[in-house]
Design an enzyme around this catalytic site. Sequence first.
Site, PDB file in Angstrom:
ATOM      1  N   PHE A 513       0.822  -1.214   0.000  1.00 47.53           N
ATOM      2  CA  PHE A 513       0.000   0.000   0.000  1.00 47.53           C
ATOM      3  C   PHE A 513       0.850   1.255   0.000  1.00 47.53           C
ATOM      4  O   PHE A 513       0.538   2.236  -0.664  1.00 47.53           O
ATOM      5  CB  PHE A 513      -0.926  -0.012   1.219  1.00 47.53           C
ATOM      6  CG  PHE A 513      -1.796   1.207   1.339  1.00 47.53           C
ATOM      7  CD1 PHE A 513      -2.987   1.294   0.637  1.00 47.53           C
ATOM      8  CD2 PHE A 513      -1.424   2.278   2.140  1.00 47.53           C
ATOM      9  CE1 PHE A 513      -3.786   2.424   0.725  1.00 47.53           C
ATOM     10  CE2 PHE A 513      -2.219   3.405   2.257  1.00 47.53           C
ATOM     11  CZ  PHE A 513      -3.401   3.480   1.543  1.00 47.53           C
ATOM     12  N   GLY A 514       1.936   1.244   0.732  1.00 48.07           N
ATOM     13  CA  GLY A 514       2.759   2.437   0.809  1.00 48.07           C
ATOM     14  C   GLY A 514       3.805   2.336   1.900  1.00 48.07           C
ATOM     15  O   GLY A 514       4.126   1.252   2.393  1.00 48.07           O
ATOM     16  N   ASP A 626      -6.452 -12.493   4.031  1.00 46.77           N
ATOM     17  CA  ASP A 626      -5.006 -12.391   3.851  1.00 46.77           C
ATOM     18  C   ASP A 626      -4.292 -12.656   5.177  1.00 46.77           C
ATOM     19  O   ASP A 626      -3.417 -11.895   5.586  1.00 46.77           O
ATOM     20  CB  ASP A 626      -4.635 -11.016   3.299  1.00 46.77           C
ATOM     21  CG  ASP A 626      -3.249 -11.003   2.659  1.00 46.77           C
ATOM     22  OD1 ASP A 626      -2.739 -12.099   2.320  1.00 46.77           O
ATOM     23  OD2 ASP A 626      -2.674  -9.918   2.495  1.00 46.77           O
TER      24      ASP A 626
END
Length: 844
Positions: A513-514, A626
């Site tokens: 995501f970042g 997940d």
Amino acid sequence: MEMIQSHKTRYPLPSILFLLHMLSLHLPSLAYTVPDKYFISCGSDTNSTASGRTFIGDLTSGNSGSFTFTRQSSPVKDSNKSTATPPLYQTARIFRERSSYEFVISSAGTYLVRLHFFSFSYSANLSTALFDVLASEISLVGNFSVPHGSNSPVIKEFFINITVGKFPIYFMPQGSSFAFVNAIELFLAPENFIPSPAPLVSPAGSDGNYEGILSKALLTIHRINVGGSTLSPENDTLWRYWVPDDSFLYSPDTAKNISFLSSKPNYQGGVTEYIAPDLVYQTAKEMNINSRRPSNNFNITWSFNVSKNAMHFVRVHFCDYVSASPGVLLRFNLYIYSNFSRQIYPYDTTSQLAAPFYVDFVVDSDDSGIMRISIGPRQDSGDQTAFLNGLEIMEIMGGLGKVARTSDPKNKNTSVFVVVGSVLGGLVLICILAVVLCLGRRCRKPKAMETLDWSPVPVHRGGSTDSRLQVPEGAMFGSLTPNLNLGLRISFAEIQFATNNFDIKKKIGKGGFGTVFRGTLSNGTEVAVKRSEPGSHQGLPEFQTEIIVLSKIRHRHLVSLIGYCDENSEMILVYEFMEKGTLRDHLYDSALPSLPWKQRLEICIGAANGLHYLHRGSSGGFIHRDVKSTNVLLDENYVAKVADFGLSRLSGPPDQTHVSTVVKGTFGYLDPDYFKTQQLTEKSDVYSFGVVLLEVLCARPAINTLLPLEQVNLAEWAMFCKKKGMLEQIVDASIRSEINLNCLRKFVDTAERCLEEYGVDRPNMGDVVWDLEYALQLQQTAMPREPHEDSTTDASAMLALPNIQHLPSLSMSMERDDMPMLREDLSNAPAIEVFSQLRIDDAR
């Protein structure tokens, strides 16, 4: 490139369309001969021979002015001159400032460029070099260095379209460092070897055509000989390397190798051995249909590491040795990701058996860095098998000019045609008119016909289809404001203050995501700040899902969301800070001390409690989708908390058996039942948690491709060892003396039940919590062994456990999607009420 058309589609004017098909093929010229330049042995005063090529020493007279140096550079030689090192890699040219080789190009076209790097010692070690390489204003190599002690050369291979004139390759040292190169290959590839346009495929499906491939440079990432062995340059017409596909297979038992080495490929239609060598087309992977798999409802899937959020040129090779006869050719589907399929039917290209052909695509990768490619049978064809011979993946790098995309939603199979000669001009005009007529008729077809083959093969088992909830994977949340908890919004200025304006010193990690920063809010709260790339919309569904899920649930064993920021196109999530990091960090690949066995058990119990609350905290609940060791975080007291809810989905009402959805998750943890059927249940999380339990016990990754093939998948290897009475081969040596034998039996039995092939045979997370707590009691109290509990091994087998080598993780994340609107607020459910063993309906 060949455009694979449906055999059901009937066109008028067959003879004209046949000519049109031949004109539209991007095939190399039959007249191609392999050039003898440029092959340069850098820094050498003698010529070297390698794999049938003669590399000219750049200090010899063989140069004859065909290339020159600019600025200062120096030849160097290996001071050791080991006889094991090929002569080509015993010399190099080093550059202390921006310098170049400049080549004279007399014929325009696509050139194959290879740069060879091998570190040796002279007065300095070449492994200390740090530099960039540019060509035609394209950055070919950045921040590059060759690993110290590498016994093999590093070869970077590119395809670049070059015009007539001078072509420089620049070597640019960084800072006070230097650059070097051992050898350079630069030669003209076969005509039309790389097409200009190709169908564009994104993780969401087809997206028209990608124009202008030739204005880019292509960097070879993977070149796979499917079903065959490693091919070195000696075995290839253009001196390419091909590697076997086995380590890229998701489920090895779905495929079998086939070979036809005694039968030479039947090259025709302009396809020659320069596209791929004989040995690629003479071997393949075919679907492994046997007594254990009576149904053909499965696919063969390969997974490849690629650059995140980048375009990739993909070439897929086929050669039909499998069909029974030329009149009955096999038909099957090729899938890229989960939302794109293309029918593969050799008859669209050739009516001959064993005739090689290939299909090209441009594939837009997502932020997972994983590309999945599959083959499987078509339901309407009657065929029960599929095959694949070869695969090439190249990253599309910086451009030489403007590149455009074109999209035609009415016809995803529209071909782009190239005028190949003035003599054929009249035929081309006629053919284009014919295509226009055909397209006009096709556009009037019902939409259902257009998308018949655009989703993977659905697989269902009896008894589970009556209550399916179809959830559209493409449904977005819409705008942020209506759905998100505005009470959690934090200003961008506050986040800048908390992270000292995203100071690099506060960076604590980076994920799909970042980037994650440690911060302190103005009220003194320690937080973790996860920031997506500013202005990027990659990960928007996960951003929205995470906020919605975490704003509605609270539990001691689920990471809390402090707030979020969506100002000025920012996507920032602010969590409670977890001092001890991920569970994975404490198991392997880290300098952190090993966790004691009792603490590992307590962590597993905590994570299981969190997942149970997620599943059953209210009617319906959520499926995490997940679960893995990197998504179990530890606070300062080593209390486990489940994190990362970007893939979460609603699990539906109690009478809902499953949710039908595109497969998402992480290889090694992915539920095989979900993978095969695309039917997601809470038992999919149970399977993933079973893999986490084995990670805790064995302290090794779920997938490790550096291990022998039978040991690559942790779940499969552990269950094999258990059945064979070899449990000692997998237990983490650092805790072997701590584990009570009865506790071990219960723990492994719990993991085994979680890993059952079918979800209906697995326990729910409430049962897992109970079993793990019982295992903890067994660990704390030396209880006598019961005969019926002896399901793993005997006491003597646990006395001398060998040390197990732990290698780096190569786990691979798959693509992500969004989640439907949440329907219930869970924030008011007290954790103690939900998790009291006396009040859980199915507690023992």
